[in-house]
Write a protein that holds these residues in place. Structure first.
Motif, PDB file in Angstrom:
ATOM      1  N   ARG A 128      -2.618  -0.761  -9.638  1.00 53.12           N
ATOM      2  CA  ARG A 128      -2.721  -1.822 -10.649  1.00 53.12           C
ATOM      3  C   ARG A 128      -1.372  -2.017 -11.329  1.00 53.12           C
ATOM      4  O   ARG A 128      -1.152  -1.696 -12.493  1.00 53.12           O
ATOM      5  N   GLY A 129      -0.438  -2.517 -10.549  1.00 51.62           N
ATOM      6  CA  GLY A 129       0.829  -2.940 -11.116  1.00 51.62           C
ATOM      7  C   GLY A 129       1.786  -1.844 -11.549  1.00 51.62           C
ATOM      8  O   GLY A 129       2.742  -2.117 -12.256  1.00 51.62           O
ATOM      9  N   GLY A 130       1.536  -0.598 -11.137  1.00 50.58           N
ATOM     10  CA  GLY A 130       2.454   0.482 -11.517  1.00 50.58           C
ATOM     11  C   GLY A 130       2.505   0.674 -13.027  1.00 50.58           C
ATOM     12  O   GLY A 130       3.522   1.079 -13.598  1.00 50.58           O
ATOM     13  N   GLN A 131       1.389   0.381 -13.700  1.00 48.12           N
ATOM     14  CA  GLN A 131       1.349   0.421 -15.161  1.00 48.12           C
ATOM     15  C   GLN A 131       1.113   1.847 -15.659  1.00 48.12           C
ATOM     16  O   GLN A 131       0.370   2.612 -15.051  1.00 48.12           O
ATOM     17  N   LEU A 181      -2.013  -8.780  -4.761  1.00 47.86           N
ATOM     18  CA  LEU A 181      -0.643  -8.502  -5.194  1.00 47.86           C
ATOM     19  C   LEU A 181       0.267  -8.282  -3.999  1.00 47.86           C
ATOM     20  O   LEU A 181      -0.184  -7.900  -2.912  1.00 47.86           O
ATOM     21  N   VAL A 182       1.537  -8.553  -4.214  1.00 47.35           N
ATOM     22  CA  VAL A 182       2.564  -8.183  -3.235  1.00 47.35           C
ATOM     23  C   VAL A 182       3.548  -7.296  -3.985  1.00 47.35           C
ATOM     24  O   VAL A 182       4.154  -7.722  -4.969  1.00 47.35           O
ATOM     25  N   ARG A 183       3.675  -6.071  -3.525  1.00 48.47           N
ATOM     26  CA  ARG A 183       4.496  -5.111  -4.252  1.00 48.47           C
ATOM     27  C   ARG A 183       5.929  -5.102  -3.729  1.00 48.47           C
ATOM     28  O   ARG A 183       6.150  -4.974  -2.532  1.00 48.47           O
ATOM     29  N   LEU A 184       6.858  -5.266  -4.658  1.00 51.84           N
ATOM     30  CA  LEU A 184       8.272  -5.074  -4.336  1.00 51.84           C
ATOM     31  C   LEU A 184       8.613  -3.701  -4.913  1.00 51.84           C
ATOM     32  O   LEU A 184       8.928  -3.567  -6.094  1.00 51.84           O
ATOM     33  N   ALA A 185       8.474  -2.667  -4.104  1.00 53.18           N
ATOM     34  CA  ALA A 185       8.696  -1.298  -4.592  1.00 53.18           C
ATOM     35  C   ALA A 185      10.180  -0.980  -4.471  1.00 53.18           C
ATOM     36  O   ALA A 185      10.800  -1.251  -3.442  1.00 53.18           O
ATOM     37  N   GLY A 204       6.200  -2.942 -13.576  1.00 54.01           N
ATOM     38  CA  GLY A 204       5.790  -1.530 -13.548  1.00 54.01           C
ATOM     39  C   GLY A 204       6.980  -0.589 -13.520  1.00 54.01           C
ATOM     40  O   GLY A 204       8.137  -1.010 -13.652  1.00 54.01           O
ATOM     41  N   GLY A 205       6.705   0.678 -13.344  1.00 49.95           N
ATOM     42  CA  GLY A 205       7.770   1.674 -13.357  1.00 49.95           C
ATOM     43  C   GLY A 205       8.547   1.722 -12.057  1.00 49.95           C
ATOM     44  O   GLY A 205       9.765   1.922 -12.057  1.00 49.95           O
ATOM     45  N   HIS A 206       7.857   1.563 -10.942  1.00 52.33           N
ATOM     46  CA  HIS A 206       8.519   1.735  -9.641  1.00 52.33           C
ATOM     47  C   HIS A 206       8.553   0.450  -8.849  1.00 52.33           C
ATOM     48  O   HIS A 206       9.073   0.428  -7.731  1.00 52.33           O
ATOM     49  N   ALA A 207       7.965  -0.614  -9.384  1.00 50.11           N
ATOM     50  CA  ALA A 207       7.834  -1.824  -8.583  1.00 50.11           C
ATOM     51  C   ALA A 207       7.538  -3.023  -9.459  1.00 50.11           C
ATOM     52  O   ALA A 207       7.017  -2.889 -10.562  1.00 50.11           O
ATOM     53  N   ILE A 216      16.460  -5.721   3.278  1.00 51.42           N
ATOM     54  CA  ILE A 216      16.204  -4.964   2.042  1.00 51.42           C
ATOM     55  C   ILE A 216      14.757  -4.485   2.099  1.00 51.42           C
ATOM     56  O   ILE A 216      13.832  -5.293   2.182  1.00 51.42           O
ATOM     57  N   ASP A 217      14.605  -3.174   2.087  1.00 47.66           N
ATOM     58  CA  ASP A 217      13.294  -2.607   2.362  1.00 47.66           C
ATOM     59  C   ASP A 217      12.592  -2.186   1.072  1.00 47.66           C
ATOM     60  O   ASP A 217      12.895  -1.144   0.497  1.00 47.66           O
ATOM     61  N   LEU A 218      11.645  -3.023   0.640  1.00 45.39           N
ATOM     62  CA  LEU A 218      10.895  -2.739  -0.588  1.00 45.39           C
ATOM     63  C   LEU A 218       9.439  -2.427  -0.244  1.00 45.39           C
ATOM     64  O   LEU A 218       8.530  -2.653  -1.037  1.00 45.39           O
ATOM     65  N   LEU A 219       9.228  -1.917   0.973  1.00 44.97           N
ATOM     66  CA  LEU A 219       7.873  -1.557   1.412  1.00 44.97           C
ATOM     67  C   LEU A 219       7.302  -0.483   0.506  1.00 44.97           C
ATOM     68  O   LEU A 219       6.148  -0.523   0.124  1.00 44.97           O
TER      69      LEU A 219
END
Ligand code: F0G
Length: 457
Positions: free
Chosen positions: A187-190, A403-407, A341-344, A45-48
């Motif tokens: 900053r968190g996709g805020q 942070l580790v982003r799960l986009a 956030g919106g995308h992640a 599952i690619d959340l890069l």
């Protein structure tokens, strides 16, 4: 009905390949513990990233067939221009192959040594393009934007007091333009509120400084305004987006996000002189002004994507499905940047792994373990990406956030994929005390996160 569903049916599927933990240990070690080096076949599952990874609609694929590949004056360009102009209201719409190409053109005209360019938070390519021109990129986020556990509606906002002080100090001689990134990816996709966009514009214009939006995720930002800002509940997202753009003098856009396409972007503005200079560079670096580094069929797909992204059934599903992941993780006690956030969803690696200090890159260590444990690829947005080591003194300067982003790619994964992701993160959280830090073995001089090699400690 209470259940929010995917507002589409699935017409084409792409298989994903399963690997074992033992295989992934070998693969990760060969990749130098850098997830950017993985082959996509080795990722479950690619959340890069949510960039360029969207599933296109049947209408977009039909547009690919319709694309007019004429060198000059392609009808696909005129459709793209009309739709982009309709949404943004900007006079000049200049196609580029992606967002950073728009940035490169903008800052090679407006940047340069001695210049200062403020933003709520510059994305890494924006910062790199500004710095490459010799200018300084300054981040002025509100204080809440640096507090992961604090809930807030518009934590992506610009710090208006800090901006005013910066504008007073540097003036229009040193500040050629100000940027505002919606949503605030680093900053968190805020989201950024309409009030903040308006006040940022007022401050800039008071100093005769133009404001440009980094508009990659403008539709998600507009939907958050509809949900959270008093007075906008009944307005359409299209109207809200139009109002957001109305305060700005131009924008850079990566259509790989809210354009719902795999490649493309644009630079837009009202100033005729600036547009002419931008087009002169475009011809040299990207292509003729009616295709700008894209095929005619790409322009068709973007035009269609920009229409689809403003569909409120889509945005409701999009924002809700990301929030779902964040809420389920929070219930397990996993520290995330609040609210989702919106995308992640961004994991707060500092709180997740308090025993790993920033110079041992907790975000990178966590991202590697998510891959080893469940084949999930995520992205560190912390001291690997933004930390610095002074070449003279060797002193380490960490990033503010680890942070580790799960986009979440748009329209790609279903709810059960997300349930799997939640389960995987939850299991890694259970055994977090066993995780160890990581060190850099080799790194390039700029944007090191893409190619650095690491070794577990
Ligand atoms: N600005 C923001 C806020 C971005 O998130 C990105 C890309 C860009 C500009 C550059 O656009 O990739 O089309 O050249 N962000 C991607 C990401 C790469 O993963 O967040 P691009």
């Amino acid at each position: 009905m209470k259940t929010i569903i995917e507002p589409f049916k699935i017409k084409t599927v792409e298989p994903i390949r399963f690997t074992s933990r033992i295989e992934r240990e070998r693969i990760l070690s060969e990749a130098g513990h850098n997830l950017f080096n993985l082959h996509s076949d080795d990722v479950l599952i690619d959340l890069l990233t949510d960039s360029g990874t969207a599933a296109m609609s049947a209408k977009q694929w039909a547009g690919i067939m319709e694309g007019d590949e004429t060198y000059a004056g392609s009808k696909s360009f005129y459709r793209f221009e009309e739709i982009a102009r309709g949404i943004t209201g900007f006079r000049h719409i200049i196609p580029t192959h992606q967002g950073r190409a728009a940035e490169k053109i903008l800052f090679s005209i407006m940047g340069g040594a001695g210049k200062v360019i403020p933003n709520n938070t510059h994305f890494d390519t924006t910062r790199a393009n500004i710095e490459l021109s010799g200018a300084d990129a300054v981040d002025l986020p509100v204080a809440e934007g640096s507090m992961p556990s604090l809930k807030g509606d518009f934590k992506g906002n610009m710090d208006l007091e800090a901006l005013e002080a910066c504008l007073r100090r540097e003036g229009s001689e040193r500040i050629p333009l100000c940027m505002l990134t919606v949503t605030n990816n680093s900053r968190g996709g805020q989201p950024v509120s309409m009030e903040n966009i308006r006040k940022t514009a007022e401050l800039c214009h008071g100093h005769r400084i133009p404001l440009f939006l980094d508009a990659c995720r403008f539709a998600e930002n507009a939907y958050f305004i509809k949900l959270r800002e008093p007075g906008y509940e009944k307005r359409s997202v299209r109207e809200i987006a139009r109002e957001m753009f109305s305060y700005a003098d131009g924008c850079t856009m990566s259509a790989k996000k809210d354009g719902l396409v795999n490649i493309g972007g644009f630079l837009a503005m009202n100033n005729d002189d600036l547009a002419q200079r931008a087009r002169s560079i475009l011809v040299v670096t990207e292509g003729f002004p009616t295709y700008g580094g894209l095929a005619g069929h790409d322009l068709e797909a973007i035009a269609q994507g920009l229409e689809e992204v403003l569909d409120e059934h889509y945005l409701k599903y999009r924002i809700r499905s990301v929030a779902y992941v964040g809420e389920r993780l929070s219930l397990l006690g996993v520290p995330i940047f609040q609210p989702p956030g919106g995308h992640a969803v961004y994991l707060d690696a500092k709180a997740f792994l308090p025993h790993i200090p920033p110079h041992e890159f907790p975000g990178q260590a966590l991202a590697c373990e998510l891959y080893l444990h469940g084949g999930i690829r995520s992205c560190e947005i912390g001291s690997v990406m933004f930390g610095k080591t002074d070449t003279n003194s060797g002193a380490f300067q960490p990033a503010g956030l680890e942070l580790v982003r799960l986009a979440i790619p748009r329209r790609v994964y279903t709810q059960s994929h997300m349930d799997y992701v939640v389960e995987c993160v939850g299991e890694v959280f259970e055994k977090r005390d066993e995780l160890k830090g990581i060190r850099i073995v080799s790194e390039p001089p700029v944007l090191r996160h893409f190619t650095a090699r690491f070794e577990p400690l």
